[in-house]
Write a protein that holds these residues in place. Sequence first.
Motif, short mmCIF file in Angstrom:
data_model
loop_
_atom_site.label_atom_id
_atom_site.label_comp_id
_atom_site.label_asym_id
_atom_site.label_seq_id
_atom_site.Cartn_x
_atom_site.Cartn_y
_atom_site.Cartn_z
N GLU A 191 0.78 -1.16 0.08
CA GLU A 191 -0.11 -0.12 0.02
C GLU A 191 0.82 1.34 -0.10
O GLU A 191 0.49 2.08 -0.65
N GLN A 192 2.12 0.96 0.62
CA GLN A 192 2.93 2.26 0.85
C GLN A 192 3.33 2.64 -0.85
O GLN A 192 3.67 3.60 -1.11
N ALA A 193 3.40 1.68 -1.70
CA ALA A 193 4.05 1.73 -2.89
C ALA A 193 3.04 1.93 -3.86
O ALA A 193 3.30 2.02 -5.11
N GLY A 194 1.56 2.14 -3.55
CA GLY A 194 0.81 2.26 -4.17
C GLY A 194 0.07 1.32 -5.07
O GLY A 194 -0.71 1.39 -5.89
N LEU A 195 0.30 -0.12 -4.37
CA LEU A 195 -0.39 -1.27 -4.84
C LEU A 195 -1.37 -1.82 -3.92
O LEU A 195 -1.23 -1.46 -3.01
N PRO A 196 -2.23 -2.59 -4.34
CA PRO A 196 -3.28 -3.29 -3.61
C PRO A 196 -2.63 -4.17 -2.60
O PRO A 196 -1.76 -4.98 -2.95
N ALA A 197 -3.10 -4.15 -1.37
CA ALA A 197 -2.42 -5.18 -0.49
C ALA A 197 -2.76 -6.26 -0.94
O ALA A 197 -2.02 -7.39 -0.39
N ASP A 198 -3.33 -6.83 -2.01
CA ASP A 198 -3.92 -8.26 -2.14
C ASP A 198 -2.93 -8.78 -3.07
O ASP A 198 -3.08 -9.91 -3.54
#
Length: 535
Positions: A187-194
């Motif tokens: 999430e920090q990198a702008g990606l979905p946690a999934d």
Amino acid sequence: MAATPVWSVDPRTGKQREQVAAEATPHDVDRAVTAGHAARGALADRPARTAFLRAAADLLDASAAEVVAAADAETALGTARLTGELARTTYQLRAFADAVEDGGYLDIRIDRADPALTPPRPELRRYKVPLGVVAVYAASNFPLAFSVPGGDTASALAAGCPVVVKAHPDHPATSALCASLLRRAAEQAGLPADVVAVVHGFDAGLELIRHPLVAAAGFTGSIRGGRALYDAAAARPVPIPFHGELGSLNPVVVTPAAAAERAEEIGAGLAGSVTLGVGQFCVKPGLVLVPLGADGDRLTDALAKALGATGPGVLLDHRMRENFLAGVRERAALPGVTAPVTPGPGTGPDGEHTVGAGFLTVPARRLAAEGPAQGSAEDREDGVAHDGEDQGKDHHDYEVLLEECFGPVTVVARYADQGEVGAVLARLPGNLSATLQLSDAETAGAPGPAAELIGQVTELAGRVVVNAWPTGVAVAPAQHHGGPYPAATSHSSSVGGTAIERWLRPVAYQSVPDALLPAELREANPLGLPRRVTP
């Protein structure tokens, strides 16, 4: 029906610590895989992927005290060992981030059109694309480096593949903690946690390998468990790659010249390798060929002295402890087998939870029989031992000495000549490693058995070690951690830079207009990627 709880257990006492989660239902597995599949597009962003891997490493380092404490409470591996394992784990994540940034893993190749060739060659441009969702099966003996944040996960994410990890039951709390850190990093990198998910439970592991959206799997564990999953992967309507690291004996050969030169040093080094991590390393030396005679006696005396001074240790769980004790009893009961230092239950007030290190000896001639030994290793996943098929009463009983016994024990086979060494090596199935202890003259290339031995062990192992010990697998671009079956189910490596290749497949584009090509393959090379061009 009530969900089955997943408990964290203290191996030092056998007592439950806390309920961590519930075993995943088929619906839970489907939800995790489907969410990962939906996140593939976001993970295709290479800069975001790089940032994610580095953020994961940073968060793990920042949470080192909590992660190490959780892992030690569930594995009894000790803070020093686990601190080193965490450093290895975060190094892997950063190394794969560097690989993604460099782009060489895409293996871009461009062949210019050449109508003058016979036959004419069209314009061809080739690179590699991610397979899709990867199922990772965590290992018991490495709660960090071969589990949720470990090499399989790091290399799959680096390739652009979302990951669903089947947590190992020996360290569920550590798995949950590490998963939360990885999901926060995404999430920090702008990606979905999934892009990362964890499921618990034996049935969840089977559901995972059968899920139609799972595109590949990585496994570290036992022959029994790995082979069952491998067969399930092959039996799917659409079979998928299954990269499994299973069992390994990791033979060692000590030449007469090496024993004469430094018997005591070799004996002490062997003891350290056998007892490292309480003998629970996948590359622990399980069979050592030592020459008969005074020099071999000096070596075994040094080994006995070092092992005798080693205190008792705690195995990863009580099932493994019972399996270790049963395996040692079975081996020690064979005719001609002796135990200069008897491995077995620990002593003192904690003896019911510990084991003591030792070694067994046997004449090498008893192991030199026709045909390779195909028996299974002791089961590192669920602690169940499985013998090979009966190949005749005279030699069948001794085949157990050619199988992995998970824990702090090794078998020393005393040989009379090079012929016995070759006969024993010829009976071994595939191994992760094979080690040669050679003299200075032999390493300098003096005439002798060294070159022949190198050739023999190359046929049966994925890594050949000379005058060192196989425990401790360096994370490096040239590393290979795998080997012929049953050491592994494929010829790939689970350690090192080439581990990323397991999760990619090549695609060639023929005569495709430049504007329609992926950015990685366009003529102007807008992403600045390394490429090999044939004019």
